[in-house]
Scaffold this motif. Structure first.
Motif, mmCIF file in Angstrom:
data_model
loop_
_atom_site.group_PDB
_atom_site.id
_atom_site.type_symbol
_atom_site.label_atom_id
_atom_site.label_comp_id
_atom_site.label_asym_id
_atom_site.label_seq_id
_atom_site.Cartn_x
_atom_site.Cartn_y
_atom_site.Cartn_z
ATOM 1 N N LEU A 93 58.982 81.985 -69.481
ATOM 2 C CA LEU A 93 57.976 81.393 -68.608
ATOM 3 C C LEU A 93 56.571 81.775 -69.078
ATOM 4 O O LEU A 93 55.672 80.923 -69.147
ATOM 5 C CB LEU A 93 58.180 81.849 -67.158
ATOM 6 C CG LEU A 93 57.068 81.469 -66.167
ATOM 7 C CD1 LEU A 93 57.034 79.958 -65.956
ATOM 8 C CD2 LEU A 93 57.264 82.186 -64.835
ATOM 9 N N ASN A 94 56.377 83.026 -69.402
ATOM 10 C CA ASN A 94 55.063 83.488 -69.832
ATOM 11 C C ASN A 94 54.635 82.841 -71.143
ATOM 12 O O ASN A 94 53.432 82.692 -71.398
ATOM 13 C CB ASN A 94 55.062 85.012 -69.975
ATOM 14 C CG ASN A 94 55.202 85.716 -68.639
ATOM 15 O OD1 ASN A 94 54.809 85.183 -67.605
ATOM 16 N ND2 ASN A 94 55.765 86.917 -68.650
ATOM 17 N N ASP A 95 55.609 82.453 -71.973
ATOM 18 C CA ASP A 95 55.289 81.820 -73.250
ATOM 19 C C ASP A 95 55.106 80.310 -73.135
ATOM 20 O O ASP A 95 54.568 79.684 -74.051
ATOM 21 C CB ASP A 95 56.399 82.108 -74.274
ATOM 22 C CG ASP A 95 56.444 83.573 -74.681
ATOM 23 O OD1 ASP A 95 55.424 84.271 -74.504
ATOM 24 O OD2 ASP A 95 57.504 84.017 -75.163
ATOM 25 N N ALA A 96 55.583 79.715 -72.033
ATOM 26 C CA ALA A 96 55.563 78.249 -71.891
ATOM 27 C C ALA A 96 54.192 77.792 -71.412
ATOM 28 O O ALA A 96 53.604 78.399 -70.512
ATOM 29 C CB ALA A 96 56.643 77.796 -70.907
ATOM 30 N N ASP A 97 53.674 76.699 -72.002
ATOM 31 C CA ASP A 97 52.396 76.177 -71.544
ATOM 32 C C ASP A 97 52.480 74.732 -71.075
ATOM 33 O O ASP A 97 51.569 74.234 -70.434
ATOM 34 C CB ASP A 97 51.327 76.308 -72.634
ATOM 35 C CG ASP A 97 51.680 75.531 -73.893
ATOM 36 O OD1 ASP A 97 52.839 75.128 -74.030
ATOM 37 O OD2 ASP A 97 50.771 75.343 -74.733
ATOM 38 N N ILE A 98 53.563 74.028 -71.383
ATOM 39 C CA ILE A 98 53.746 72.658 -70.904
ATOM 40 C C ILE A 98 54.352 72.695 -69.511
ATOM 41 O O ILE A 98 55.303 73.430 -69.241
ATOM 42 C CB ILE A 98 54.661 71.860 -71.860
ATOM 43 C CG1 ILE A 98 54.014 71.764 -73.252
ATOM 44 C CG2 ILE A 98 54.947 70.480 -71.304
ATOM 45 C CD1 ILE A 98 52.767 70.931 -73.305
ATOM 46 N N GLY A 99 53.807 71.888 -68.606
ATOM 47 C CA GLY A 99 54.197 71.941 -67.196
ATOM 48 C C GLY A 99 55.680 71.805 -66.962
ATOM 49 O O GLY A 99 56.265 72.554 -66.174
ATOM 50 N N HIS A 100 56.343 70.853 -67.635
ATOM 51 C CA HIS A 100 57.773 70.655 -67.383
ATOM 52 C C HIS A 100 58.590 71.829 -67.889
ATOM 53 O O HIS A 100 59.569 72.235 -67.248
ATOM 54 C CB HIS A 100 58.251 69.358 -68.037
ATOM 55 C CG HIS A 100 59.716 69.108 -67.842
ATOM 56 N ND1 HIS A 100 60.266 68.896 -66.600
ATOM 57 C CD2 HIS A 100 60.750 69.067 -68.725
ATOM 58 C CE1 HIS A 100 61.571 68.718 -66.724
ATOM 59 N NE2 HIS A 100 61.885 68.817 -67.995
ATOM 60 N N ALA A 107 44.110 65.742 -71.861
ATOM 61 C CA ALA A 107 45.021 66.843 -71.572
ATOM 62 C C ALA A 107 44.421 68.138 -72.101
ATOM 63 O O ALA A 107 43.474 68.129 -72.904
ATOM 64 C CB ALA A 107 46.383 66.597 -72.219
ATOM 65 N N ALA A 108 44.955 69.257 -71.641
ATOM 66 C CA ALA A 108 44.525 70.554 -72.163
ATOM 67 C C ALA A 108 44.789 70.617 -73.665
ATOM 68 O O ALA A 108 45.641 69.900 -74.203
ATOM 69 C CB ALA A 108 45.246 71.674 -71.437
ATOM 70 N N LYS A 109 44.063 71.492 -74.338
ATOM 71 C CA LYS A 109 44.095 71.580 -75.794
ATOM 72 C C LYS A 109 45.531 71.698 -76.311
ATOM 73 O O LYS A 109 46.328 72.498 -75.813
ATOM 74 C CB LYS A 109 43.302 72.811 -76.255
ATOM 75 C CG LYS A 109 43.037 72.868 -77.745
ATOM 76 C CD LYS A 109 42.018 71.815 -78.149
ATOM 77 C CE LYS A 109 41.590 71.977 -79.596
ATOM 78 N NZ LYS A 109 40.608 70.941 -79.986
ATOM 79 N N GLY A 110 45.838 70.847 -77.307
ATOM 80 C CA GLY A 110 47.141 70.900 -77.950
ATOM 81 C C GLY A 110 48.210 70.049 -77.299
ATOM 82 O O GLY A 110 49.333 69.986 -77.809
ATOM 83 N N LYS A 111 47.883 69.353 -76.216
ATOM 84 C CA LYS A 111 48.908 68.608 -75.475
ATOM 85 C C LYS A 111 48.707 67.096 -75.497
ATOM 86 O O LYS A 111 49.478 66.351 -74.896
ATOM 87 C CB LYS A 111 48.950 69.083 -74.015
ATOM 88 C CG LYS A 111 49.195 70.568 -73.855
ATOM 89 C CD LYS A 111 49.184 70.972 -72.397
ATOM 90 C CE LYS A 111 49.324 72.479 -72.234
ATOM 91 N NZ LYS A 111 49.312 72.901 -70.824
#
Length: 907
Positions: free
Chosen positions: A756-763, A248-252
Motif C-alpha cells: 500500500l505504501n508503495d502504490a500510487d495509482i488509486g485502483h 493527472a498527477a505526474k507519471g499517470k
C-alpha cells in the motif's frame, strides 16, 4: 456530482476583520439564506497558491448590484481570515467590518454609512489554511509531490473565497492564479496569458466564464501530466470544435486514454439528445488522487476520483462500465445543472435525477453490447430500500438547514428521481419527453430553474399532463407504493382491482389512521403467453381503482406487471407469483428484473417467507441474463450475515454454493476473458460478481483456499502491480488478495501494508486497502487503527478502511468502537463532505440493542455533523428494519427447498 458519500461539514470559526477566532462548536444545522437585495454580477479572483505550503491567499473583487439602500453586504466566508475589506461606489471607497451571522459561514460586512442602490465593487483581501478534508480548497500529497484541488459542491466555495454561495446566484468568474514557476494551473476556462516569472512565482490568466453558481468553479494546481487529446469535432449543433485534455498527477497521464476516448462519443450523443450545443469553451478530464465523490461536474473541467478515471488496458469491464456511466452522468450535468441551475438546494433533484436518468441512456447508445439500458432499473432497488424507512426524505424536500443540503445527496434524489423520470418518459412517450426537455432548457439558458416551474412546463407539453401528475406524486411525498392486484375472471370480461398503500418494513407498524398515501402510476398488466401477449394499461391515481378489460387477461394464470420499469412493488396472489416465477426464465430482461425487485421488496416488507423468497431466487438463477441472475446477490449476503444460528448459516451457504458454483465452474476461474471480444464481456462481468459472492459469504471453502494461494503469489511479485499480473485475470485479483489476507495472518498483513505504501495509482491502493481491511491477523485491528489515525492518511483511504472493515462481521463491533473513540479526530480529518461516515459505519448492525448503542453514542455528536441528525435517524431505522426482518426469518423453520437443493458444506 456522482456521490461516494453524502456531504457534511464542520463547525464554523468566527470571522473577524484581520483575524479568526476559534469559537466553541456551533450548531452544524444552522443556515441563513442570503436575501435578494444584493446580487453578484461578476467575480475577479486572484489566488496565490503553493501546494507545498499550509495555506493560500487571495483577493476577491466582486461586482455587485444593490437593489435598495443598506448598511451591509451579507455573503459567505467560512474560515477565511479577512485582512482588508473595501466597497467602492463611484469614486467613494469605504472600509467594512465583518460580523459572523451563522455557523454555515454567513458573514455580514458592515459599513458605518449607508450604501446607495446601484452598482458597487467589493474587494476583499484574505488568507486561509488549506482544508483538512476534501471540501473547499485542499491539498494532496502524491508520490512526494503536492497538489491543490477544489471541491465546492455543495457549500465549499466559501472556504476558498468570499462569495454568494447559493446555487441561484449566477455570475461570471475571471481567475488569475499565481503559483510556483514550473507547476501547472487549471480552471474551468482556457488559459489566455502567462506573466513572466518573478521570484520563482508565475501568474496565469484565464478567460471569463459563462454565468455560473459558485459551486461549479474549479481550480487545480500541481506538477501535472497534461494529455492533449484530439478536439471534439464540430456537429450540426456546434460550429466550433471543443478542446479536450486529460490531467493527472505526474507519471499517470498514460492511463487517461480510455477516459479521453470515451468523452467525444458520450458528449456528442448527450448534445444531440438535448438538442443544444455544449455550452462551454473547452473540456478537461481531471483525475484527483484523493477525492470525496466519484465525479464532479465543474463547468469545463470535470474532476474524478483517480481510481475511477485512470484505466489501463488491463482494467476490468466492470471498472470501464463504472467510468462510462459516471462520465455520462457528469457530462449530462453540463446541461442540467451548469447551463441551467436549480434556484435552491431543495430542487437538487433536477440536477441529479436528470443526470442519473441520462447516464444509462447515453451509455447504452454508445456501447449497446454492454447492456446499460437497465442500469437505472437495477439501481432503483437501493433507493427502494431507503424509501421504506420512516425517516426517509422526499425527492423534493424543503431545505431549511445546512443538514438538509447534505441530506439531499442520497439515493432518493439520484436513483428514485431517475426512476420516476423514466416513468414520466414512458407516460409521455420518448420523443415527446425529449422535446419537452429540449424546450425547457432552451428557454432557461444560463439561468435558473425550480421544480414547480419544471412540472408546470411538463404539464403544458404535449402528452405531459398525466406525466406531470405522476412525477409530482412521487417527488412530493416520501415512500413508495405497494400495488395489490386481484382479478375477477367470470364470464366474458375480467375485472382487475388495484389497491395502493405505502410499503413499510417489518419494524414499522401499520400506517396511522388518516388519508392513505396516493401515487399516480401508469401500470401495464400483461397476460404473457407464447405469442401475442394481451396488454391493459391503467392509470392508478386513487387509493383503489377497478378496471374492466378483455377476458384474455384471464386466459392464463400468469400475470406480470411493469413491462416498462416502475418505482413500485407489485403484489399478486401467491398462486400468480408461483406461476410467474415458474415461467420467469422465459421473460425478457425488463420483466424479469421487475419481478426480482418485487421479490426483494416483498421479503423486506414481511410479505414473503424465506422459502418463498429462495424459491424465487432459484428461478432468477436460471434466467439467461446475468443482471437478473446476480440481482439477489446482495440480499443473499445479508441473509447469511444476519443469521444468528450457525447451523442455519451453513445451510444458507450450502444453498448459495449449490445454486451458483456450477455457473462459476462453467465460466472457469482463470479462463482469460477479454471484455473487447463479443460474447465474453458478460462472462467476465458475471465471474467477478460470482467470485465476490462466494468470498463475501464464505460459501465455497475450496475456492477460498485456491484464491488465497493465488493471492499470496500475486502479493509476492513486488515488481508487478496486481492488475498486471499474468497469474490471474484482473477481475479475480481483488478477491484473491482478500482471501489471502483472511488466511495469511500477520506476515501477509505486513506485506500488504508495505505494498500500500508503495502504490500510487488509486485502483492499486484500493486493492491493498481491501486486503488489509479483510485481514484476520491478531494485530489487524491495531494496524488498521494506526493507518486510519496517521496524519498523512488520505481521506479516501480512511473511508475505505473503515467501511470495508465494518463489512467484516467479526470486526464490525471493534470498528464501531474505534470510530466512537476517535470521533473528534475523524471529524477533523474528514472535515466537510465526508463527516457523515462517522455515523454510516454503523449501518451494518442488525439488532435492536445495537441500535440503542449507536443512538446513545451518536446523539452527543450529531449536531457537530452537517446532516448528522438526519443520517442518525436513517441509520437507526435501517438497523431496526434489519433486526425485525432477521428476527422473523430466524424464527421460520428452514424451508424444504434447502434440503433438496443443497450440498452440505463442512463447518
Amino acid at each position: 456530482m456522482t456521490k461516494a458519500l453524502a456531504n457534511l461539514g464542520w463547525s464554523l470559526v468566527v470571522v473577524m476583520l484581520g483575524y479568526v477566532v476559534l469559537s466553541s462548536p456551533l450548531h452544524a444545522e444552522n443556515l441563513i439564506r442570503l436575501g435578494q437585495t444584493i446580487r453578484p454580477v461578476s467575480y475577479q479572483l486572484a489566488l496565490d497558491i503553493d501546494p507545498r505550503m499550509p495555506g493560500f491567499s487571495g483577493i476577491a473583487t466582486i461586482e455587485l448590484n444593490i437593489a435598495e439602500r443598506t448598511d451591509r453586504v451579507v455573503l459567505h466566508a467560512n474560515r477565511l481570515v479577512l485582512d482588508a475589506i473595501t466597497i467602492t461606489q463611484g469614486s467613494v471607497a469605504r472600509s467594512l467590518v465583518a460580523e459572523e451571522l451563522a455557523s454555515d459561514g454567513t458573514v455580514a460586512l458592515v459599513s458605518n454609512t449607508v450604501l446607495a442602490s446601484g452598482r458597487a465593487t467589493l474587494t476583499i483581501r484574505y488568507h486561509a489554511e488549506f482544508a483538512s478534508g476534501l471540501e473547499g480548497l485542499y491539498r494532496v500529497e502524491d508520490d512526494g509531490r503536492f497538489y491543490a484541488f477544489t471541491q465546492f459542491e455543495a457549500i465549499g466555495a466559501r472556504r476558498a473565497f468570499p462569495c454568494f454561495d447559493e446555487p441561484g446566484f449566477k455570475a461570471t468568474f475571471t481567475i488569475d492564479l499565481t503559483i510556483p514557476t514550473g507547476l501547472k494551473a487549471i480552471t474551468g476556462t482556457r488559459e489566455i496569458g502567462v506573466d513572466p516569472p518573478i521570484g520563482g512565482r508565475t501568474t496565469h490568466h484565464f478567460a471569463p466564464s459563462r454565468p455560473l453558481p459558485s459551486y461549479l468553479v474549479v481550480v487545480a494546481v500541481g506538477d501535472f501530466d497534461i494529455v492533449d487529446a484530439p478536439a471534439i469535432p464540430p456537429t450540426a449543433l456546434r460550429a466550433a470544435p471543443i478542446p479536450l485534455r486529460g490531467i493527472a498527477a505526474k507519471g499517470k497521464g498514460s492511463e487517461l486514454q480510455f477516459a479521453l476516448d470515451a468523452t467525444a462519443p458520450l458528449l456528442t450523443r448527450t448534445e444531440d439528445w438535448f438538442g443544444i450545443a455544449y455550452p462551454f469553451d473547452k473540456l478537461d478530464i481531471i483525475a484527483v488522487p484523493d477525492f470525496g465523490a466519484g465525479g464532479m461536474e465543474n463547468a469545463g473541467a470535470v474532476t474524478y476520483e483517480e481510481s475511477l478515471a485512470l484505466l489501463d488496458e488491463d482494467a476490468t469491464l466492470q471498472r470501464q462500465r463504472e467510468f462510462v456511466t459516471t462520465h455520462a452522468h457528469e457530462l449530462a450535468h453540463q446541461w442540467f445543472g451548469n447551463f441551467t441551475t436549480p434556484r435552491w438546494w431543495d430542487d437538487l433533484w433536477l440536477n441529479e435525477s436528470v443526470a442519473s436518468f441520462m447516464e444509462s441512456k447515453i451509455a447504452a447508445q454508445w456501447k449497446p453490447s454492454w447492456r446499460f439500458e437497465n442500469d437505472r432499473q437495477l439501481a432503483s432497488i437501493e433507493a427502494m430500500g431507503l424509501d421504506l424507512l420512516p425517516s426517509v426524505r422526499r425527492v423534493h424536500e424543503p431545505v431549511t438547514t445546512a443538514g438538509g443540503i447534505s441530506a439531499a445527496f442520497d439515493p432518493i434524489t439520484y436513483q428514485k428521481g431517475a426512476a420516476v423520470l423514466g416513468m414520466a418518459e414512458n407516460a409521455m412517450g420518448a420523443e415527446s419527453f425529449r422535446d419537452f426537455m429540449h424546450n425547457y432548457l432552451a428557454h432557461r439558458a444560463f439561468g435558473v430553474m425550480d421544480g414547480a416551474d419544471f412540472l408546470r412546463s411538463m404539464a403544458a407539453s404535449p402528452g405531459g399532463a398525466d406525466a406531470a401528475r405522476l412525477l409530482q406524486s412521487y417527488i412530493d411525498q416520501p415512500g413508495m407504493p405497494r400495488i395489490d392486484i386481484t382479478r375477477d375472471c367470470t364470464g366474458n370480461r375480467s375485472e382487475i382491482k388495484l389497491r395502493q398503500q405505502r410499503l413499510r418494513p417489518l419494524s414499522v407498524p401499520a400506517a396511522a389512521p388518516g388519508s392513505p398515501a396516493t401515487w399516480v402510476t401508469r401500470i401495464c398488466l400483461d397476460a404473457l403467453r407464447a405469442t401475442n401477449p394481451a396488454s391493459s394499461c391503467v392509470l392508478l391515481d386513487q387509493p383503489q381503482v377497478q378496471a374492466t378489460s378483455s377476458a384474455s387477461l384471464c386466459q392464463d394464470a400468469l400475470l406480470a406487471g411493469k413491462r416498462s420499469p416502475g418505482y413500485f412493488a407489485l403484489n399478486v396472489s401467491k398462486a400468480e407469483r408461483r406461476a410467474l416465477f415458474a415461467s420467469l426464465p422465459t421473460l425478457g430482461r425488463i420483466e424479469a428484473l421487475a419481478a426480482a425487485q418485487d421479490l426483494d421488496i416483498s421479503l423486506v416488507a414481511g410479505d414473503l417467507t424465506l422459502a418463498e423468497y429462495l424459491d424465487g431466487v432459484q428461478a432468477l438463477a436460471r434466467h439467461p441474463d446475468i443482471g437478473v441472475r446476480s440481482f439477489p446477490f446482495e440480499r443473499l449476503k445479508a441473509l447469511i450475515g444476519n443469521t444468528m444460528d450457525d447451523e442455519r448459516r451453513r445451510t444458507l451457504k450450502s444453498f448459495v454454493h449449490a445454486l451458483y458454483r456450477p455457473q462459476l465452474d462453467a465460466i472457469g476461474l482463470l479462463q482469460p476473458l477479454s471484455g473487447s471480444k463479443p460474447g465474453t464481456w458478460a462472462q467476465q462481468l458475471y465471474r467477478e460478481q460470482l467470485v465476490e459472492l462466494f468470498v463475501d459469504t464464505q460459501s465455497a471453502p475450496d475456492l477460498e483456499v485456491r484464491l488465497a494461494e493465488l493471492g499470496q503469489r500475486i502479493a509476492a511479485d513486488s515488481e508487478t502491480e496486481p492488475d498486471d499480473t499474468a497469474l490471474a485475470p484482473p477481475d479475480v485479483v481483488s478477491a484473491a488478495l482478500v482471501s489471502a489476507a483472511r488466511r495469511g495472518g500477520s506476515p501477509f498483513l505486513a506485506h500488504a501494508v508495505m505494498r500500500l505504501n508503495d502504490a500510487d495509482i488509486g485502483h492499486d491502493r484500493a486493492q491493498w486497502l481491501g486486503a488489509i481491511a479483510a485481514s484476520h491477523a491478531p494485530d489487524s485491528n491495531a494496524t488498521i487503527e494506526r493507518l486510519v489515525s496517521a496524519p498523512s492518511a488520505r481521506g479516501q483511504d480512511v473511508l475505505a478502511l473503515l467501511f470495508e472493515r465494518a463489512n467484516e462481521p467479526p470486526y464490525r463491533t471493534a470498528t464501531w468502537d474505534f470510530v466512537q473513540r476517535s470521533a473528534p479526530a475523524l471529524l477533523k480529518r474528514l472535515d466537510g463532505d465526508l463527516d457523515l461516515a462517522v455515523v454510516q459505519v454503523a449501518d451494518g448492525f442488525c439488532t435492536d440493542a445495537q441500535a440503542e448503542t449507536v443512538d446513545k453514542a451518536m446523539r452527543p455528536l450529531r449536531d457537530r455533523i452537517r446532516g448528522g441528525a438526519i443520517q442518525l435517524a436513517q441509520t437507526l431505522d435501517r438497523i431496526r428494519a434489519c433486526a425485525a426482518l432477521a428476527a422473523k426469518l430466524n424464527q421460520e423453520p428452514l424451508p424444504d427447498i434447502l434440503a433438496t437443493t443443497t450440498t452440505r458444506l463442512t463447518p
